[in-house]
Design a protein around this motif. Structure first.
Motif, PDB file in Angstrom:
ATOM      1  N   VAL A   1     -24.517 -55.076  -7.778  1.00 26.58           N
ATOM      2  CA  VAL A   1     -25.020 -56.356  -8.139  1.00 26.58           C
ATOM      3  C   VAL A   1     -25.605 -57.266  -7.039  1.00 26.58           C
TER       4      VAL A   1
ATOM      5  N   GLY B   1     -28.756 -56.075  -6.078  1.00 26.34           N
ATOM      6  CA  GLY B   1     -29.696 -56.451  -6.952  1.00 26.34           C
ATOM      7  C   GLY B   1     -30.133 -55.158  -7.710  1.00 26.34           C
ATOM      8  N   GLU B   2     -28.991 -54.029  -7.715  1.00 27.89           N
ATOM      9  CA  GLU B   2     -29.292 -52.815  -8.522  1.00 27.89           C
ATOM     10  C   GLU B   2     -28.810 -52.995  -9.911  1.00 27.89           C
ATOM     11  N   ARG B   3     -29.638 -53.479 -10.905  1.00 28.77           N
ATOM     12  CA  ARG B   3     -29.139 -53.785 -12.068  1.00 28.77           C
ATOM     13  C   ARG B   3     -28.779 -52.588 -12.909  1.00 28.77           C
TER      14      ARG B   3
ATOM     15  N   THR C   1     -25.408 -51.134 -11.689  1.00 26.30           N
ATOM     16  CA  THR C   1     -24.374 -52.059 -12.047  1.00 26.30           C
ATOM     17  C   THR C   1     -23.874 -51.927 -13.468  1.00 26.30           C
TER      18      THR C   1
ATOM     19  N   VAL D   1     -25.234 -59.280 -17.446  1.00 33.80           N
ATOM     20  CA  VAL D   1     -26.188 -58.621 -16.466  1.00 33.80           C
ATOM     21  C   VAL D   1     -27.480 -57.946 -17.026  1.00 33.80           C
TER      22      VAL D   1
ATOM     23  N   GLY E   1     -30.112 -60.437 -17.735  1.00 33.75           N
ATOM     24  CA  GLY E   1     -30.338 -61.156 -16.430  1.00 33.75           C
ATOM     25  C   GLY E   1     -29.997 -62.556 -15.962  1.00 33.75           C
ATOM     26  N   ARG E   2     -28.679 -62.853 -16.597  1.00 36.04           N
ATOM     27  CA  ARG E   2     -28.033 -64.217 -16.101  1.00 36.04           C
ATOM     28  C   ARG E   2     -26.981 -63.933 -15.226  1.00 36.04           C
TER      29      ARG E   2
ATOM     30  N   HIS F   1     -27.113 -62.032 -11.478  1.00 35.15           N
ATOM     31  CA  HIS F   1     -28.002 -61.199 -10.460  1.00 35.15           C
ATOM     32  C   HIS F   1     -27.605 -61.507  -9.183  1.00 35.15           C
ATOM     33  N   ARG F   2     -28.550 -60.956  -8.311  1.00 28.98           N
ATOM     34  CA  ARG F   2     -28.078 -60.681  -6.934  1.00 28.98           C
ATOM     35  C   ARG F   2     -27.731 -62.222  -6.231  1.00 28.98           C
ATOM     36  N   ASP F   3     -28.305 -63.203  -6.854  1.00 32.88           N
ATOM     37  CA  ASP F   3     -27.940 -64.426  -6.128  1.00 32.88           C
ATOM     38  C   ASP F   3     -27.093 -65.268  -7.130  1.00 32.88           C
TER      39      ASP F   3
ATOM     40  N   PHE G   1     -23.504 -63.877  -8.821  1.00 35.57           N
ATOM     41  CA  PHE G   1     -22.710 -62.794  -9.210  1.00 35.57           C
ATOM     42  C   PHE G   1     -21.318 -63.052  -9.383  1.00 35.57           C
TER      43      PHE G   1
END
Lengths: 200, 541
Positions: A78, A81-83, A86, A162, A165-166, A168-170, A172
C-alpha cells in the motif's frame, strides 16, 4: 482508530500501541494464572501437554507466521500504491487465518469426542492438575481464537477501505494499525504454542 | 471555521443541518459528550443514593424493617455496582475530563472524537445491561460488588449479566483513558509545556494510565466469571484444580488502582480550585504533579492489602502493608501543598472552595482511617467490619463525591453561562458535610465494636449507632436535594455571567461562557503558567 478530520499519523499510531498494551494485559491475567497452576501441578501439566498434537500445533504456528508475513507485505504494497497487490495480500491473510481456525476446530472437536471440555463429567473425574491444564488450554486458546475472528473482521473492513480508495499510499495508517493488531494476535500464539504443546 | 448557531448559547446551541437529538447523541464535540456523561452519571447517582437510603432505613433497627434478607443482599450489591462502576469511576474523568481537558490545553477536541462518542455509547449500553440485570433472570445479583468466587460462580441470581455490564463499562473506561493520553501528548497548544499543564490535566494523565493498564485485568476477570458460570471452567473452583484466592488477586489488581481512578481527578479539581480562590500561585506545582504520578504508580502495587485475612503468606502481608503506607506519602504531600497555598492567600469563600475545603477535611479522615486498615495488625481486628464501610465512604463520597460537586460548582458558569445562588450552594455544602459525618462516623465506631459489614441483622447493642447513621443519611439526602435544586434553578434562570467570573488563569476562562462549538477561534499561544493571576481580570458580567 482514525478519523477524517485530522490525520495525525503519530497520534493514531500511539493510540493503537496503547490499545495493544491493554490486549497484552488482558492475556497477561491468563498467563499469570497459567504460571501459578503450572508451578502447583507440574506433573498434571506435563501429562496434559502430552495429549496435545504437536504436528497440528506446529502447522498452525507456520500458518499464522505466514499470515503475519502477508500482512507486512500488504503494508509495503500500500505504501508503494499497489492497490491490487494490497488487496490480494490482505485476502491471503484472511484466508490463512481461516485455515488456522479450521485446524483449531479439528483439534478441539477431537478433544470434545474424548469427553474433554469444560464442565464435562470426564473433566470432573480427572486428576486436578490435568483438569486445570485443560481449563487453561480452553480459556487461553479460546480467547486467542476469538481474537483471530476479530482480526479477520478488521482486515476485511480494511480491504473494503482499500477497495473504496479511502486507504491509499498517502494515508495508510488504518491498514498499518490493523497490521499491528494482527501481529499481536500472531505474537500471542507464539507464546501459547510452546506453553501448551512443548512444555512437556 | 464558521460558527453555526446562536453565538450566545455556544456549544449548547443548535448545530446547522442536523436534528437536535441526533446532534447530541452522535456528537463528536468533547463538551457535548462530557455533558452527556454528566447527565447519565447524575441519574445513576440518584439511583445509587436511593438504594443507599433504603439500606440505611432497613438497618435502623434489628430484624426486618422494610425488606427481606434476599432483597437486602440484592440492594447492597446494586448500590455497590451502580455507585462504583456507573458513577464514581467515570464521574470526574469522563464528565469533566471530557469537557475541560481540551479547553485546558488549548486543543480543538480530543485526539479521537469519534472514539469518544463510541465510549459514551458503550457506557450507555453497559448501564442499560446493568439495570436490566435487576429485572431479568432469576433475581438481581446478590454477591456484593466484588463478585467473589465461589459464591458468584454458583448463585442462581443474575450475576452473568451484571458481570457482562462491568466488562463493557471497563472497555469504555479504557477507550477514554487511551484518548486522554494521546490528547495530552499530541494536542497541547504552542507554549503549553509539561511544566505549564494545569494540575487537573496532570491528574487526568495519571488516571488515564491507570485506566489503560489496570482495566484489562478486570476485563479478563469478568470474562472468567462468565466462563465459570456458563461453561463450568473450573479455573477458580478448588474441586477442579482452581483456586478462589487467585480470583481475589486478579480482582484487586484492577479494583485497588481503580480507587485512584476515583480519587486522583478529584484531587486535580481541588488543585484547580484552591489557588483560584486564594488568589495565589499553587505551592509546589512540581511536587503536586509528581505526587499524582507517584500515587498512580505506588497505588498499583498495593492490591493485596484487601486480602490480609485471606491466608496469604506472612511475608506477603508484610510487604503489602509497607507498600500501602508508601501511598500515604504523595497523598499527604498534596494535602500539605493545598494548606500551604491557602496560607496567607486572599481567600474568597465561594461555593467551589467550600466544597474543596470539605474535601480536604473528609479526605483526611478517610486517609487516616486507611492507615488503620493498611497496617496488618489492626486490619485483622476491623477487617470486613463497618470500619471499612465508614473508611471508604469517607474517601469515596467525601473525596470523589465532593470533588465532583466542587467541579460542578466551579465550572458551572463556564459550561452554562449562568450562575447559581452562591449562598444556597454554600449552605448545601455544609449540610452535606455535616450529614456525611453523622452518617459515616458512627460506622467507624460500630466497626471497632465488631459489627460486621454486609449483615442484614445485628445484635441490639449496635442499635444506637445505626439509628444515628440512618438519621445522617437523611441529612445527606436533604443536602443533595438542596444542591441539585439550586443548580437546576441556576441552569434555568440564573444570572448571566461573563467569560471569567472567578478570575481564574487557565485557558478555558479566556473563551466566552458557554464556549463556542470549536473552542478556540485561533490556536492560543501559551505564555504563562496556569496559576499566574497577575494579569487576570475578573469578568463577572
Amino acid at each position: 482508530m482514525t478519523h477524517e478530520v485530522q490525520p495525525d499519523y503519530i497520534g493514531a499510531k500511539m493510540g493503537m500501541w496503547l490499545f495493544l498494551f491493554t490486549e497484552i494485559l488482558l492475556f497477561g491475567g491468563l498467563f499469570v494464572l497459567f504460571a501459578v497452576h503450572l508451578s502447583r501441578y507440574p506433573a498434571g501439566f506435563h501429562a496434559g501437554s502430552a495429549t496435545l498434537s504437536v504436528p497440528f500445533g506446529s502447522a498452525n504456528t507456520v500458518v499464522l507466521i505466514t499470515s503475519s508475513l502477508t500482512m507486512a507485505l500488504a503494508v509495503t504494497a500500500v505504501q508503494r500504491g499497489e492497490r491490487r497487490r494490497t488487496l490480494a495480500l490482505l485476502g491471503a491473510t484472511v484466508g490463512l487465518a481461516g485455515v488456522f481456525l479450521i485446524n483449531k476446530f479439528f483439534e478441539w472437536s477431537a478433544k470434545f469426542q474424548h469427553g474433554i471440555y469444560p464442565g464435562s463429567e470426564h473433566m470432573l473425574e480427572m486428576e486436578k492438575g490435568q483438569a486445570a491444564f485443560y481449563a487453561m488450554y480452553y480459556a487461553m486458546t479460546g480467547l486467542h481464537g476469538l481474537h483471530v475472528v476479530i482480526g479477520m473482521c478488521v482486515i476485511a473492513w480494511v480491504m473494503g477501505l482499500v477497495a473504496a480508495g479511502r486507504v491509499h499510499r498517502d494515508r495508510f495508517v488504518t491498514l498499518e494499525n490493523a497490521g499491528l493488531y494482527w501481529h499481536l494476535v500472531d505474537l500471542v500464539w507464539i507464546y501459547l504454542f510452546p506453553l501448551f504443546y512443548l512444555v512437556t | 471555521m464558521a460558527d453555526s448557531g446562536a453565538a450566545g448559547n455556544g456549544f449548547l446551541g443548535p448545530v446547522a443541518g442536523a436534528g437536535h437529538v441526533r446532534a447530541w447523541l452522535f456528537s463528536t464535540d468533547h463538551k457535548r459528550i462530557g455533558l452527556l456523561y454528566l447527565t447519565c452519571i447524575l441519574v445513576m447517582f440518584v439511583v445509587g443514593v436511593l438504594l443507599g437510603l433504603a439500606i440505611r432505613l432497613e438497618l435502623i433497627a434489628p430484624g426486618e424493617t422494610i425488606m427481606g434478607a434476599q432483597t437486602y443482599n440484592a440492594v447492597f450489591t446494586l448500590h455497590g455496582v451502580v455507585m462504583i462502576f456507573l458513577v464514581v469511576i467515570p464521574s470526574i474523568p469522563a464528565a469533566f475530563g471530557n469537557i475541560i481537558l481540551p479547553l485546558h490545553i488549548g486543543a480543538e477536541d480530543v485526539a479521537f472524537p469519534r472514539l469518544n462518542n463510541f465510549s459514551w455509547w458503550l457506557y450507555v449500553i453497559g448501564a442499560c445491561i446493568a439495570v436490566s440485570a435487576l429485572f431479568t433472570g432469576d433475581g438481581p445479583p446478590d454477591t456484593g460488588w466484588t463478585f467473589y468466587v465461589p459464591f458468584s460462580a454458583v448463585t442462581t441470581t443474575n450475576v452473568g449479566l451484571a458481570v457482562t455490564a462491568v466488562f463493557i463499562l471497563g472497555f469504555s473506561s479504557i477507550l477514554t483513558g487511551l484518548n486522554f493520553i494521546v490528547t495530552i501528548h499530541r494536542l497541547r497548544a504552542p507554549g503549553m509545556g509539561w511544566g505549564r499543564l494545569p494540575l487537573f490535566v496532570w491528574t487526568l494523565y495519571a488516571t488515564a494510565w491507570i485506566q489503560v493498564l489496570a482495566t484489562p485485568i478486570l476485563g479478563i476477570t469478568a470474562l472468567l466469571i462468565v466462563a465459570e458460570r456458563v461453561l463450568g471452567m473450573g479455573i477458580f473452583d478448588p474441586a477442579r484444580g482452581g483456586d478462589p484466592i487467585l480470583y481475589q488477586h486478579l480482582f484487586w489488581i484492577y479494583s485497588h488502582p481503580a480507587v485512584y481512578i476515583m480519587i486522583l481527578p478529584a484531587m486535580g479539581v481541588v488543585s484547580e480550585i484552591i489557588p483560584v480562590f486564594s488568589r495565589k500561585r499553587i505551592f509546589g506545582y512540581g511536587t503536586i504533579a509528581a505526587s499524582s504520578l507517584a500515587i498512580a504508580f505506588a497505588g498499583s502495587l498495593v492490591w493485596a492489602h484487601h486480602m490480609f485475612t485471606s491466608g496469604m503468606s506472612d511475608t506477603a502481608v508484610l510487604v503489602f502493608s509497607l507498600l500501602t503506607f508508601v501511598v500515604a506519602i504523595p497523598s499527604a504531600v498534596k494535602v500539605f501543598n493545598w494548606v500551604a497555598t491557602l496560607y496567607k492567600g486572599a481567600i474568597r469563600l465561594e461555593p467551589p472552595l467550600t466544597f474543596a475545603l470539605c474535601f480536604v477535611f473528609l479526605f483526611c479522615v478517610g486517609g487516616l482511617t486507611g492507615l488503620v486498615l493498611g497496617s496488618a495488625g489492626t486490619d485483622v481486628h476491623v477487617h470486613d467490619t463497618y470500619f471499612v464501610v465508614g473508611h471508604f465512604h469517607y474517601v469515596i463520597f467525601g473525596g470523589t463525591g465532593f470533588g465532583l460537586f466542587g467541579a460542578m460548582h466551579y465550572w458551572f458558569p463556564k459550561i452554562f453561562g449562568r450562575m447559581y445562588d452562591r449562598r444556597r450552594a454554600n449552605a448545601s455544602a455544609l449540610i452535606l458535610a455535616v450529614g456525611l459525618n453523622v452518617l459515616y462516623f458512627p460506622m467507624l465506631i460500630l466497626g471497632l465494636q465488631g459489627m460486621p459489614r454486609r449483615y442484614y441483622d445485628y445484635l441490639p447493642q449496635y442499635t444506637d449507632m445505626h439509628v444515628v447513621s440512618t438519621v445522617g443519611s437523611w441529612i445527606v439526602a436533604v443536602g443533595l436535594a438542596l444542591m441539585f435544586w439550586n443548580l437546576w434553578r441556576g441552569l434555568r434562570a440564573g444570572q448571566r455571567v461573563g467569560a471569567n467570573p472567578w478570575g481564574a488563569a487557565t485557558l478555558e476562562w479566556t473563551l466566552s461562557s458557554p464556549p463556542p462549538h470549536h473552542n478556540f477561534a485561533r490556536e492560543p499561544v501559551v505564555t504563562a503558567g496556569p496559576y499566574e493571576f497577575a494579569e487576570v481580570r475578573l469578568d463577572d458580567a
